[in-house]
Design a protein around this motif. Structure first.
Motif, PDB file in Angstrom:
ATOM      1  N   LEU A   1       0.838  -1.198   0.000  1.00  0.00           N
ATOM      2  CA  LEU A   1       0.000   0.000   0.000  1.00  0.00           C
ATOM      3  C   LEU A   1       0.875   1.250   0.000  1.00  0.00           C
ATOM      4  CD1 LEU A   1      -2.746  -1.034   2.582  1.00  0.00           C
ATOM      5  CD2 LEU A   1      -2.896  -0.987   0.097  1.00  0.00           C
TER       6      LEU A   1
ATOM      7  N   PHE B   1      -7.576  -3.450   8.842  1.00  0.00           N
ATOM      8  CA  PHE B   1      -7.367  -2.058   9.209  1.00  0.00           C
ATOM      9  C   PHE B   1      -7.887  -1.780  10.618  1.00  0.00           C
ATOM     10  CE2 PHE B   1      -7.445  -2.367   4.704  1.00  0.00           C
ATOM     11  CZ  PHE B   1      -6.579  -1.381   4.236  1.00  0.00           C
TER      12      PHE B   1
ATOM     13  N   ALA C   1     -12.528  -0.827   7.904  1.00  0.00           N
ATOM     14  CA  ALA C   1     -12.616  -0.582   6.464  1.00  0.00           C
ATOM     15  C   ALA C   1     -13.533  -1.580   5.768  1.00  0.00           C
ATOM     16  CB  ALA C   1     -11.227  -0.575   5.815  1.00  0.00           C
TER      17      ALA C   1
ATOM     18  N   PHE D   1     -16.811  -2.690   3.700  1.00  0.00           N
ATOM     19  CA  PHE D   1     -17.602  -1.976   2.698  1.00  0.00           C
ATOM     20  C   PHE D   1     -18.997  -1.766   3.281  1.00  0.00           C
ATOM     21  CE2 PHE D   1     -14.704  -4.778   0.093  1.00  0.00           C
ATOM     22  CZ  PHE D   1     -13.722  -3.805  -0.015  1.00  0.00           C
TER      23      PHE D   1
ATOM     24  N   HIS E   1     -21.793  -0.517   2.326  1.00  0.00           N
ATOM     25  CA  HIS E   1     -23.041  -0.757   1.602  1.00  0.00           C
ATOM     26  C   HIS E   1     -23.226  -2.217   1.217  1.00  0.00           C
ATOM     27  CE1 HIS E   1     -19.755  -0.031  -1.131  1.00  0.00           C
ATOM     28  NE2 HIS E   1     -20.376  -0.838  -1.957  1.00  0.00           N
ATOM     29  N   MET E   2     -22.300  -3.075   1.660  1.00  0.00           N
ATOM     30  CA  MET E   2     -22.426  -4.504   1.337  1.00  0.00           C
ATOM     31  C   MET E   2     -22.735  -5.291   2.601  1.00  0.00           C
ATOM     32  SD  MET E   2     -19.221  -5.368  -1.108  1.00  0.00           S
ATOM     33  CE  MET E   2     -18.599  -4.174  -2.269  1.00  0.00           C
TER      34      MET E   2
ATOM     35  N   PHE F   1     -15.914 -10.492  -1.475  1.00  0.00           N
ATOM     36  CA  PHE F   1     -15.376  -9.485  -2.395  1.00  0.00           C
ATOM     37  C   PHE F   1     -14.066  -9.925  -3.056  1.00  0.00           C
ATOM     38  CE2 PHE F   1     -13.088  -5.678  -3.658  1.00  0.00           C
ATOM     39  CZ  PHE F   1     -14.072  -4.921  -4.270  1.00  0.00           C
TER      40      PHE F   1
ATOM     41  N   ARG G   1     -12.775 -11.527   5.796  1.00  0.00           N
ATOM     42  CA  ARG G   1     -12.656 -10.996   4.442  1.00  0.00           C
ATOM     43  C   ARG G   1     -11.210 -11.103   3.957  1.00  0.00           C
ATOM     44  NH1 ARG G   1     -13.839  -4.715   3.393  1.00  0.00           N
ATOM     45  NH2 ARG G   1     -11.898  -4.565   4.579  1.00  0.00           N
TER      46      ARG G   1
ATOM     47  N   GLN H   1     -14.283  10.319   4.234  1.00  0.00           N
ATOM     48  CA  GLN H   1     -14.328   8.855   4.185  1.00  0.00           C
ATOM     49  C   GLN H   1     -12.949   8.217   4.151  1.00  0.00           C
ATOM     50  OE1 GLN H   1     -16.939   8.110   0.920  1.00  0.00           O
ATOM     51  NE2 GLN H   1     -18.713   7.926   2.258  1.00  0.00           N
TER      52      GLN H   1
ATOM     53  N   ASP I   1      -9.276   4.038   3.296  1.00  0.00           N
ATOM     54  CA  ASP I   1      -9.101   2.680   3.799  1.00  0.00           C
ATOM     55  C   ASP I   1      -9.910   1.636   3.033  1.00  0.00           C
ATOM     56  OD1 ASP I   1      -7.180   3.289   5.568  1.00  0.00           O
ATOM     57  OD2 ASP I   1      -8.354   2.934   7.381  1.00  0.00           O
ATOM     58  N   GLU I   2     -11.159   1.961   2.720  1.00  0.00           N
ATOM     59  CA  GLU I   2     -11.984   0.967   2.014  1.00  0.00           C
ATOM     60  C   GLU I   2     -11.397   0.651   0.647  1.00  0.00           C
ATOM     61  OE1 GLU I   2     -16.296   1.240   1.965  1.00  0.00           O
ATOM     62  OE2 GLU I   2     -16.212   2.368   3.825  1.00  0.00           O
TER      63      GLU I   2
ATOM     64  N   TYR J   1      -8.188   0.925  -0.152  1.00  0.00           N
ATOM     65  CA  TYR J   1      -6.994   0.120   0.096  1.00  0.00           C
ATOM     66  C   TYR J   1      -7.382  -1.331   0.357  1.00  0.00           C
ATOM     67  CZ  TYR J   1      -3.802   4.101   0.426  1.00  0.00           C
ATOM     68  OH  TYR J   1      -3.026   5.199   0.160  1.00  0.00           O
ATOM     69  N   ALA J   2      -8.455  -1.505   1.125  1.00  0.00           N
ATOM     70  CA  ALA J   2      -8.910  -2.860   1.432  1.00  0.00           C
ATOM     71  C   ALA J   2      -9.256  -3.582   0.133  1.00  0.00           C
ATOM     72  CB  ALA J   2     -10.110  -2.819   2.364  1.00  0.00           C
ATOM     73  N   ALA J   3      -9.995  -2.914  -0.744  1.00  0.00           N
ATOM     74  CA  ALA J   3     -10.370  -3.527  -2.026  1.00  0.00           C
ATOM     75  C   ALA J   3      -9.119  -3.889  -2.822  1.00  0.00           C
ATOM     76  CB  ALA J   3     -11.258  -2.579  -2.815  1.00  0.00           C
TER      77      ALA J   3
ATOM     78  N   ARG K   1     -17.375  -0.485  -7.371  1.00  0.00           N
ATOM     79  CA  ARG K   1     -18.010  -1.236  -6.292  1.00  0.00           C
ATOM     80  C   ARG K   1     -17.805  -0.631  -4.913  1.00  0.00           C
ATOM     81  NH1 ARG K   1     -19.758  -6.081  -8.062  1.00  0.00           N
ATOM     82  NH2 ARG K   1     -21.091  -5.833  -6.248  1.00  0.00           N
ATOM     83  N   VAL K   2     -16.765   0.210  -4.769  1.00  0.00           N
ATOM     84  CA  VAL K   2     -16.469   0.742  -3.437  1.00  0.00           C
ATOM     85  C   VAL K   2     -16.620   2.265  -3.391  1.00  0.00           C
ATOM     86  CG1 VAL K   2     -14.732   0.937  -1.620  1.00  0.00           C
ATOM     87  CG2 VAL K   2     -14.941  -1.187  -2.919  1.00  0.00           C
TER      88      VAL K   2
ATOM     89  N   PRO L   1     -20.430   3.673  -4.739  1.00  0.00           N
ATOM     90  CA  PRO L   1     -21.539   3.467  -3.787  1.00  0.00           C
ATOM     91  C   PRO L   1     -21.389   4.310  -2.519  1.00  0.00           C
ATOM     92  CG  PRO L   1     -20.723   1.363  -4.580  1.00  0.00           C
ATOM     93  CD  PRO L   1     -19.781   2.405  -5.101  1.00  0.00           C
ATOM     94  N   ASN L   2     -20.160   4.570  -2.115  1.00  0.00           N
ATOM     95  CA  ASN L   2     -19.957   5.354  -0.901  1.00  0.00           C
ATOM     96  C   ASN L   2     -20.329   6.820  -1.071  1.00  0.00           C
ATOM     97  OD1 ASN L   2     -19.212   3.545   1.020  1.00  0.00           O
ATOM     98  ND2 ASN L   2     -17.036   3.677   0.605  1.00  0.00           N
TER      99      ASN L   2
END
Lengths: 378, 287
Positions: free
Chosen positions: A72, A104, A108, A110, A112-113, A121, A173, B181, B184-185, B187-189, B202-203, B206-207
């Protein structure tokens, strides 16, 4: 269920049958942000299947190191830093292709899921040729939820879960794609004390079960000492010390480590505080190495007079806050409850203090000594 | 027998529960002032628009929309909005993405420049485009003219001016949202192997969907309602380059009060609808 996605792939390789292999190697990692040095030539090796903790105060570079391992973030271009997973150079590999699971601090997830979609995912992001079919994904999600003890919450949204549950979903996840290594960034940092304690014990047994090499970042020394096979103490962009928790706690190599790991009293001037004493090296004494005696029994260089400030006892031990007579240096002692009663301690009372065991760092070296007959017994 | 609890009950309960309490006369004065402003500047004008529109009855109201020029104005306004809103949305997403996700030189400059259309008078915005694209004395106008493309006094000019005015709407909504926001989300994806495009679809999207939608309806309302900038570039040719707000003004100056207010009522309804949608969005996004 297709083999490649089975959790059992981890347990198929008993550790004792294999030579000690390095799962993760970071070599000469340097990272700067503008004028700020986050990592200064840091090297780290993590053996297969171990649970290693990166411990340090904020700003010590521990999270940056973790992010570089995950892909990252990247080491400074031009520095010869390398990251190897199982001997394979992944320095230039993108995060998604490194095979890391990352968790994290603030989950972190998602938002909306649903929980199930969150866990699926990674599997659904695979190339079409490698992607498991719908039924396999479904089965895998259920299996992971059972593993993290959240079966039945498939249809919930992250906002409907508690902090501890969210972090376990995040873990599931990350594990869904069978990562080679698991990286956790302050995984319990956002949880309250009770949940944190439960969850870290759970993680310890969980990691022993799945045997995936894990690094977690924390600033909580208790967490690191309790959880990790090996503790890596970081400070000021460098690694101060690494080793098994007991070793790091018992034989700290620097003033920083002794101060960061557990409570410690420091005395700067000559210990006895007699007139004409030249300031000596800083002397470190753990509260449990401080012994209290009735007033008037201080006999040697490593004893002193102090006034009781405050007493609090929980369990078998009492914590006594004292102030040294003369210099007003505050310090702490851990005394068995019985002893508290014998001495009839109360705030304001003056006692003699004897150190059982001290640590010094003369000229950067480490000196640890018992006190016998008023002398350092090295 | 009195319960034990009652012994602990305090006799005097403070009249107001709030820690901040002002004298009664002050509260009523402030409330009255606010209500007065609301009545005079919002409710009465709103009412008068519909009152004037239906003053001569429903047939007169409907007759407005049988006028060829009125229909042309509505068509033009819809066309302009249809072009401007998607373009502004794409720009807004790109700008917000760039500003919140990367650090680069001139970032704060870009953030400031995005606000320019808010700061500058719409008339000046119109004049800028006349200066650039005028067929007779603009910088680029003569070249476009020689290619047979008319910019000023035509649809392209109106679209350009409207776009300039509406440019900040989506970006302004998205930037604070994306900033709060964090990454992080995403990065997670990324660590889960998702591609950049999949992560965005997808991330990220939608956010920010409710913020995006809110920016979109605001942008649409402004695109349909813009007057100043469009008045300068369009030339206001009846039936050709006259948008709804421009045609309303024309009708009004021609003493055609009922048609003017009938068209106004359509724009006002749009405004009310926008507010309703805004509230729904806030409720949805909050819940």
């Amino acid at each position: 269920m297709p083999q490649p996605y089975s959790l059992n792939t981890y347990s198929l390789q008993p550790k004792y049958l294999q030579p000690l292999q390095m799962s993760i190697q970071a070599i000469h990692i340097r990272k700067t942000f503008g004028n700020y040095t986050a990592l200064e030539d840091v090297s780290l090796e993590v053996p297969d299947g171990k649970l290693v903790s990166l411990l340090g105060p904020s700003g010590s570079g521990k999270t940056t190191l973790l992010r570089i391992l995950a892909g990252l973030d990247f080491a400074d271009p031009g520095s010869n830093g390398k990251v190897l997973f199982h001997g394979e150079d992944v320095t230039a590999t993108q995060a998604g292709k490194r095979g890391v699971g990352f968790v994290f601090q603030h989950y972190a997830l998602f938002k909306h899921m649903t929980v199930a979609d969150n866990i699926a995912f990674g599997l659904r992001s695979m190339k079409r040729s490698e992607r498991p079919d719908k039924a396999a994904i479904h089965a895998r999600v259920n299996e992971l939820l059972q593993l993290v003890q959240l079966d039945g919450l498939q249809k919930r949204y992250p906002s409907e879960l508690s902090g501890g549950q969210r972090q376990r979903v995040a873990l599931a996840r990350a594990l869904a794609v069978n990562p080679k290594v698991l990286l956790l960034d302050e995984p319990f940092g956002a949880l309250d004390a009770k949940v944190r304690k439960d969850l870290r014990r759970w993680l310890r047994t969980f990691q022993e079960e799945i045997k995936v090499t894990t690094i977690f970042v924390t600033h909580d020394q208790e967490e690191a000492l309790e959880l990790a096979d090996e503790v890596v103490v970081m400070n000021n962009a460098k690694i101060e010390q690494k080793g098994p928790p007991q070793q790091v706690y018992d034989r700290p190599v620097s003033p920083f480590v002794i101060e960061f790991l557990g409570n410690v009293n420091r005395f700067t001037a000559g210990v006895s505080g007699k007139a004409g004493d030249k300031p000596k090296d800083v002397l470190y004494v753990r509260p449990h190495d401080v012994e209290l005696e009735p007033e008037g029994s201080e006999t040697h260089e490593y004893s002193l007079k102090a006034k009781v400030q405050h007493i609090f006892s929980a369990g078998n031990y009492g914590r006594v806050r004292l102030e040294r007579v003369g210099t007003h240096e505050p310090f702490e002692a851990e005394v068995p409850r019985e002893r508290l009663r014998e001495l009839e301690l109360a705030p304001g009372k003056v006692v003699s203090v004897v150190f059982r065991h001290v640590r010094l760092f003369p000229k950067g070296e480490f000196l640890e000594a018992d006190i016998k007959d008023g002398k350092l017994a090295v | 027998m009195p319960s034990i609890i009652s012994r602990f009950r305090t006799d005097k309960v403070p009249k107001t529960q709030s820690a901040i309490s002002e004298p009664r006369w002050m509260r009523y004065t402030l409330m009255g002032l606010a209500a007065g402003f609301l009545l005079f500047f919002l409710l009465i004008p709103l009412f008068s628009v519909f009152f004037e529109a239906f003053r001569r009855g429903i047939p007169a109201f409907i007759a407005t929309f049988e006028d060829e020029n009125a229909l042309a104005a509505i068509r033009l306004t819809l066309t302009v909005a249809l072009i401007c809103v998607p373009v502004t949305t794409v720009f807004g997403l790109a700008a917000a993405w760039a500003i919140t996700k990367f650090s680069f030189r001139g970032k704060s400059l870009l953030t400031t420049v995005i606000d320019l259309p808010f700061a500058v008078s719409p008339v000046i915005a119109g004049l800028i485009f006349v200066l650039i694209f005028s067929g007779t004395h603009g910088w680029l106008g003569p070249w476009f003219e020689s290619q047979g493309i008319r910019v000023i006094f035509a649809l392209p000019g109106i679209v350009l001016a409207t776009m300039f005015i509406t440019l900040p709407f989506v970006a302004r909504e998205l930037i604070p949202l994306m900033q709060s926001q964090g990454r992080d989300e995403e990065y997670a994806a990324l660590t889960l192997g998702a591609s950049g495009w999949r992560t965005f679809l997808r991330v990220t999207l939608p956010n920010v969907k409710w913020g995006l939608f809110y920016g979109l309806i605001l942008c649409n309302a402004r695109a349909m309602g813009e007057f100043g900038a469009v008045a300068v570039v369009s030339g206001n040719i009846k039936g050709m380059t006259s948008t709804m707000p421009l045609y309303i003004e024309t009708l009004y100056f021609e003493y055609a009060t009922v048609p003017a207010f009938a068209l106004s009522s359509i724009l006002t309804l749009l405004a009310l609808l926008t507010l309703v949608l805004k509230n729904i969005i806030e409720w949805k996004a909050g819940g």
